[in-house]
Design a protein around this motif. Sequence first.
Motif: not given
Length: 176
Positions: A37-45, A48-50, A153-157, A162-166
């Motif tokens: 993905r481009t850096w814009k796609d990664a930043l957008q993802s 949203w996760s944040a 809300a807990l499930f979506m969080g 998981l998006n922030f896992l290395p």
Amino acid sequence: MPAPTERYNVSGQPFDSGDETDEETDLRRGRGADEARTWKDALQSWAWSALWLAGCGAVVMKSDVVGVLLYSRALWTLPLYLSYVFEAVVLFGGVWLTYRVHPDEFNTVHIDFLPKRPKAIPFITFFWVLGSFLFALGVWPVYHVMTLPLMFALFMGFVHALNFLPTRKKPSKKTK
């Protein structure tokens, strides 16, 4: 008459009006389906996760979930404790599937994933649904109708955390 290389939908608009899938957009823009993905796609993802994590944190802080789970006497303890057991099975089952099926390639999805352990996935899904139902039943006396939005809300969080896992970067297979 439109040019043969351009594609139009039923209303005569080009496909970039939102009717095409992401893969079609990537192919039309010249990106292959396997390219990163481009850096814009990664930043957008990431953004949203944040936002989902911030919303989940606000829900947890405002509803005092931890305090209620630890100290409330209004909870139905039997369904709540059973939900803990079922969710532990789901957690261990997910870790087992992840490391047992593809120990050398963590965080990748392959076509040959399902034939290796197809019987474990329905059981883990069943335990997750049953554990979620029992958790909702256990905290219903405290939160009543707000139990379902709280659980969403807990499930979506959790999902967006998981998006922030290395992840391990795989070397590119492109050759020059």
